[in-house]
Design an enzyme around this catalytic site. Structure first.
Site, PDB file in Angstrom:
ATOM      1  N   GLU A 242      34.211  39.918  45.519  1.00 18.87           N
ATOM      2  CA  GLU A 242      33.403  41.144  45.597  1.00 18.87           C
ATOM      3  C   GLU A 242      33.640  41.891  44.298  1.00 18.87           C
ATOM      4  OE1 GLU A 242      31.279  41.924  47.796  1.00 18.87           O
ATOM      5  OE2 GLU A 242      31.784  40.667  49.515  1.00 18.87           O
ATOM      6  N   CYS A 276      31.396  50.680  44.210  1.00 19.76           N
ATOM      7  CA  CYS A 276      30.715  49.533  43.580  1.00 19.76           C
ATOM      8  C   CYS A 276      29.218  49.594  43.845  1.00 19.76           C
ATOM      9  CB  CYS A 276      31.303  48.232  44.099  1.00 19.76           C
ATOM     10  SG  CYS A 276      31.370  48.188  45.889  1.00 19.76           S
TER      11      CYS A 276
HETATM   12  P1  NAD Z   1      40.722  45.085  38.819  1.00 21.57           P
HETATM   13  O1  NAD Z   1      39.992  43.821  38.643  1.00 21.57           O
HETATM   14  O2  NAD Z   1      41.359  45.717  37.634  1.00 21.57           O
HETATM   15  O3  NAD Z   1      41.914  44.904  39.901  1.00 21.57           O
HETATM   16  C1  NAD Z   1      41.681  44.469  41.211  1.00 21.57           C
HETATM   17  C2  NAD Z   1      42.960  43.886  41.774  1.00 21.57           C
HETATM   18  O4  NAD Z   1      43.270  42.675  41.098  1.00 21.57           O
HETATM   19  C3  NAD Z   1      44.190  44.770  41.626  1.00 21.57           C
HETATM   20  O5  NAD Z   1      44.930  44.700  42.819  1.00 21.57           O
HETATM   21  C4  NAD Z   1      44.940  44.114  40.478  1.00 21.57           C
HETATM   22  O6  NAD Z   1      46.338  44.345  40.485  1.00 21.57           O
HETATM   23  C5  NAD Z   1      44.631  42.660  40.737  1.00 21.57           C
HETATM   24  N1  NAD Z   1      44.789  41.763  39.586  1.00 21.57           N
HETATM   25  C6  NAD Z   1      44.768  42.062  38.259  1.00 21.57           C
HETATM   26  N2  NAD Z   1      44.908  40.937  37.522  1.00 21.57           N
HETATM   27  C7  NAD Z   1      44.999  39.904  38.388  1.00 21.57           C
HETATM   28  C8  NAD Z   1      45.128  38.495  38.250  1.00 21.57           C
HETATM   29  N3  NAD Z   1      45.198  37.912  37.049  1.00 21.57           N
HETATM   30  N4  NAD Z   1      45.186  37.728  39.365  1.00 21.57           N
HETATM   31  C9  NAD Z   1      45.091  38.294  40.586  1.00 21.57           C
HETATM   32  N5  NAD Z   1      44.972  39.624  40.791  1.00 21.57           N
HETATM   33  C10 NAD Z   1      44.923  40.425  39.702  1.00 21.57           C
HETATM   34  O7  NAD Z   1      39.703  46.071  39.524  1.00 21.57           O
HETATM   35  P2  NAD Z   1      39.920  47.610  39.886  1.00 21.57           P
HETATM   36  O8  NAD Z   1      39.867  48.411  38.646  1.00 21.57           O
HETATM   37  O9  NAD Z   1      41.096  47.772  40.798  1.00 21.57           O
HETATM   38  O10 NAD Z   1      38.625  47.899  40.779  1.00 21.57           O
HETATM   39  C11 NAD Z   1      37.420  48.360  40.253  1.00 21.57           C
HETATM   40  C12 NAD Z   1      36.377  47.255  40.252  1.00 21.57           C
HETATM   41  O11 NAD Z   1      36.220  46.744  41.577  1.00 21.57           O
HETATM   42  C13 NAD Z   1      35.003  47.731  39.858  1.00 21.57           C
HETATM   43  O12 NAD Z   1      34.411  46.811  38.978  1.00 21.57           O
HETATM   44  C14 NAD Z   1      34.232  47.762  41.175  1.00 21.57           C
HETATM   45  O13 NAD Z   1      32.844  47.596  41.054  1.00 21.57           O
HETATM   46  C15 NAD Z   1      34.850  46.622  41.897  1.00 21.57           C
HETATM   47  N6  NAD Z   1      34.637  46.755  43.338  1.00 21.57           N
HETATM   48  C16 NAD Z   1      33.774  45.905  43.950  1.00 21.57           C
HETATM   49  C17 NAD Z   1      33.508  46.047  45.309  1.00 21.57           C
HETATM   50  C18 NAD Z   1      32.550  45.148  46.032  1.00 21.57           C
HETATM   51  O14 NAD Z   1      32.500  45.210  47.238  1.00 21.57           O
HETATM   52  N7  NAD Z   1      31.802  44.297  45.357  1.00 21.57           N
HETATM   53  C19 NAD Z   1      34.142  47.062  46.027  1.00 21.57           C
HETATM   54  C20 NAD Z   1      35.020  47.910  45.364  1.00 21.57           C
HETATM   55  C21 NAD Z   1      35.270  47.750  44.015  1.00 21.57           C
END
Ligand code: NAD
Length: 506
Positions: A242, A276
Site C-alpha cells: 500500500e 495517502c
Molecule cells: P516509509 O516508506 O518511510 O516507511 C514505512 C515503514 O517502512 C516504516 O515503518 C519504516 O521504518 C519501514 N522501513 C523503512 N525502510 C525499510 C526497509 N528497507 N525494509 C522494511 N521496512 C522499512 O513511509 P512513511 O513515511 O512512514 O509513510 C508515508 C508514506 O506511506 C506515504 O507515501 C503515503 O502515501 C504512504 N501510505 C500509503 C497508504 C496506502 O494505503 N496506500 C496509507 C498510508 C500511507
C-alpha cells in the site's frame, strides 16, 4: 510497553516526540535483527495453537478487542493526539471508530468469506473442485506514521481472524500507539504471544522480512515499497504493498460547488493532509474554477490550527519534522514557478510542527506540487478547459490510489470514474472508503500491489488451496497409460466435436 520488548536488552532507543510541542513523550527500544527474529518465533509458536481454534471461536475472541477498544477509547485518542499531532475528532473518527467497525464487520462476516468455495468444472464433469482458505502462518506488518492505529491494527485484526499470528513493525515516528494496541489485545485476553510489536527503524523492518515471516503487508512510500517487494521476492514470500497516492479531484461544470468545495477542503486538510488518499491536486473546469476557488479559500482560511491536546482545533500538527520540511520546500518551489498562494503558504503556530492550510492556484502540470506526493495540508488547483483535459491530466501520474469526481450527473460521474486510473474513484465524496471494510483498498500503477480490506484483502491473508475430487467412481481415466492409437483417434474426434467450428456455431 509490550512483552516483546521486555524480553530484550536494547542497545539503543528511539524517542517518540509530540509534534505539537516537540516534547519527548516516551522511549522504545531500537530492536536488533535477533530481537525481531525472536518475536517471529514467539508469534509462530502461538499461531500453531491459534490456527486450531475454529474460525467462529476466533471471531468471538477477537470481537472482545473491539469492546476493550471502545471502553478505553479516550486513552487511545489521547495518545494519537500526543504522538501523531491529530485532532481529537480525527483520532476518534479516522482511527478508533474505523477499527471498532472493521473488527465487528469481519468478526461477523469472515466465517462466511472463508467458507470452502466450490468450483464446478466445465469439462470434466465426473470430478469437482473446491477452494479452502488456510492461515499463512506469521504475517509481518510494516506500518507508516500517518494512521498509526487504523492501518496496522485493521490488518492485524484481519490476520488474526484468518488464523495467523502477527508481528508488527510500526513506524519509528509513532511506536507508542502500536504498543498501546498490543496492550488492548492482551486486555481482551487474546493469546499474548500471538501479536508481537517490534520497535525500530528501517533495518528492523528489513529484519522482519528476513526473519521467516510467511507474508508481508507493507504500507509506506513507493521507494521503501520497492525495497520490500525485492526482499520478499528474494525469499519468495508474497506481499501486499500500500504505497503513495496523488489523488486528483476533477470538478465538472455541473458540480454542486458548495459540496465540492467542502469535500475538497476536508479531503486536502484532514489529518494535516497526511493521508495517502488526500486531495493532492484539483482540476477545475474553466467555467466553475473561480467560484470553486473562492469557496475553498473561504473554508480554508476559517480553519483553526494548533495543539489538539489543549485547544479545540480543525487542523493539527505534521507528524514529524522531515515531512514539514518537504511540504515547505514543495510549496516554495511551486510559488517560484508561478503558483499563487491564496491562503496559508507558510509554517503555522510556533512551538510545534505546523504548516498552514494552504491553497495554491495557477498551478501547472509540470510543477512538483502537481506531480510528487505532498503529504501535507496543501491544495494545488489547476484550471482546465473541459473534463477531457481533466481526465488526461488526472491519468498523467505514476500513482493511482484514489481519485475524485464532482458532478451532479451520476451517470456522467461513473463514465468519468471508469476512465480514471485509480484503485478507487469516489463521486461527490472524498477519503471515506477506507472506513468501509467491505470495499477493497489499494492502488494501481506505483501506488501498490494487492488489496487490504474486503473479502479480497482477507483472502490474501490466507493460502488459497485447491482440492479436486471424484464425483463418480471410475476404474481409470481414458488418457492414462497405455497410450494407444485408438485412444488418440477417439480424443481427437472428441476434441473436434467440442472445440471445432461446428460446436461453437450451435
Ligand atoms: P516509509 O516508506 O518511510 O516507511 C514505512 C515503514 O517502512 C516504516 O515503518 C519504516 O521504518 C519501514 N522501513 C523503512 N525502510 C525499510 C526497509 N528497507 N525494509 C522494511 N521496512 C522499512 O513511509 P512513511 O513515511 O512512514 O509513510 C508515508 C508514506 O506511506 C506515504 O507515501 C503515503 O502515501 C504512504 N501510505 C500509503 C497508504 C496506502 O494505503 N496506500 C496509507 C498510508 C500511507
Amino acid at each position: 510497553m509490550g512483552a516483546a520488548s521486555s524480553d530484550i536488552t536494547p542497545k539503543s532507543t528511539i524517542t517518540s516526540i509530540n509534534p505539537a510541542t516537540k516534547q519527548p513523550i516516551g522511549e522504545v527500544p531500537d530492536m536488533s535483527a535477533a530481537d525481531v527474529h525472536a518475536a517471529i518465533e514467539r508469534a509462530r509458536a502461538a499461531q500453531r495453537e491459534w490456527a486450531k481454534v475454529p474460525i467462529e471461536q476466533r471471531c468471538k475472541r477477537v470481537l472482545r478487542f473491539a469492546e476493550v477498544l471502545m471502553e478505553r477509547a479516550e486513552e487511545v485518542i489521547d495518545l494519537l493526539v500526543a504522538e501523531a499531532g491529530k485532532t481529537r475528532l480525527e483520532a476518534l473518527g479516522m482511527e478508533v471508530v474505523v477499527i471498532a467497525d472493521l473488527t465487528r464487520y469481519f468478526c461477523k462476516h469472515a466465517p462466511e468469506m472463508l467458507e470452502p468455495e466450490p468450483v464446478s468444472l466445465h469439462l470434466l464433469k465426473h470430478r469437482a473442485s473446491y477452494l479452502h482458505f488456510q492461515p499463512r502462518g506469521v504475517i509481518g506488518i510494516i506500518a507508516p506514521w500517518n494512521f498509526p492505529f487504523s492501518i496496522p491494527i485493521g490488518e492485524t485484526v484481519m490476520s488474526l481472524i484468518a488464523g495467523n499470528g502477527v508481528v508488527l513493525k510500526p513506524s519509528e515516528v509513532t511506536p507508542l500507539i502500536a504498543l498501546k494496541a498490543r496492550e488492548l489485545f492482551i486486555a481482551a485476553e487474546l493469546p499474548p504471544d500471538l501479536f508481537q510489536v517490534v520497535t525500530g527503524r528501517g533495518p528492523a523492518g528489513a529484519a522482519l522480512i528476513d526473519g521467516g515471516i510467511n507474508y508481508c503487508v507493507f504500507t509506506g512510500s513507493v521507494a521503501t515499497g520497492k525495497k520490500v517487494a525485492a526482499a520478499c521476492g528474494e525469499r519468495l514470500i508474497g506481499c501486499t504493498l500500500e504505497l503513495g497516492g496523488k489523488a486528483p479531484a476533477i470538478v465538472c461544470d455541473d458540480a454542486d460547488l458548495d459540496r465540492a468545495a467542502q469535500a475538497i477542503t476536508w479531503g486536502g486538510f484532514a489529518n494535516s493532509g497526511q493521508v495517502c488518499a488526500s486531495v493532492e491536486r484539483v482540476y477545475a473546469v474553466d467555467s466553475v474554477h473561480d467560484a470553486l476557488v473562492d469557496r475553498i479559500v473561504s473554508h480554508a482560511s476559517s480553519l483553526r490550527q494548533g495543539n489538539a491536546g489543549v485547544d479545540e482545533v480543525d487542523v493539527g500538527a505534521m507528524a514529524w519534522d522531515q515531512q514539514l520540511n518537504h511540504v515547505e520546500k514543495i510549496v516554495q518551489q511551486a510559488v517560484a514557478s508561478g503558483a499563487k498562494v491564496r491562503t496559508g503558504g507558510a509554517r503555522g503556530p510556533s512551538g510545534g510542527l505546523f504548516f498552514q492550510p494552504t491553497v495554491l492556484t495557477d498551478c501547472k502540470q509540470d510543477m512538483d506540487v502537481m506531480r510528487k506526493e505532498i503529504f501535507g495540508p496543501v491544495i494545488p488547483i489547476m484550471r482546465v478547459s473541459d473534463e477531457e483535459e481533466a481526465i488526461r491530466l488526472a491519468n498523467d501520474s505514476h500513482l493511482g490510489l484514489l481519485a475524485y469526481v464532482f458532478t451532479k450527473d451520476r451517470d456522467r460521474g461513473k463514465r468519468i470514474a471508469e476512465r480514471v486510473e485509480a484503485g478507487t474513484v469516489m463521486i461527490n465524496d472524498v477519503l471515506n472508503t477506507f472506513a468501509c471494510p467491505e470495499t477493497p483498498w489499494g492502488g494501481v500503477k506505483q501506488s501498490g500491489l494487492g488489496r487490504t480490506h474486503s473479502i479480497h484483502g482477507l483472502r490474501d491473508l490466507c493460502e488459497t488451496r485447491h482440492v479436486n475430487h471424484d464425483r463418480i467412481a471410475m476404474a481409470r481415466e481414458v488418457w492414462w497409460y497405455p497410450y494407444k492409437p485408438s485412444t488418440f483417434r477417439a480424443l481427437l474426434r472428441g476434441a473436434r466435436l467440442l472445440f471445432g467450428k461446428r460446436f461453437w456455431q450451435r
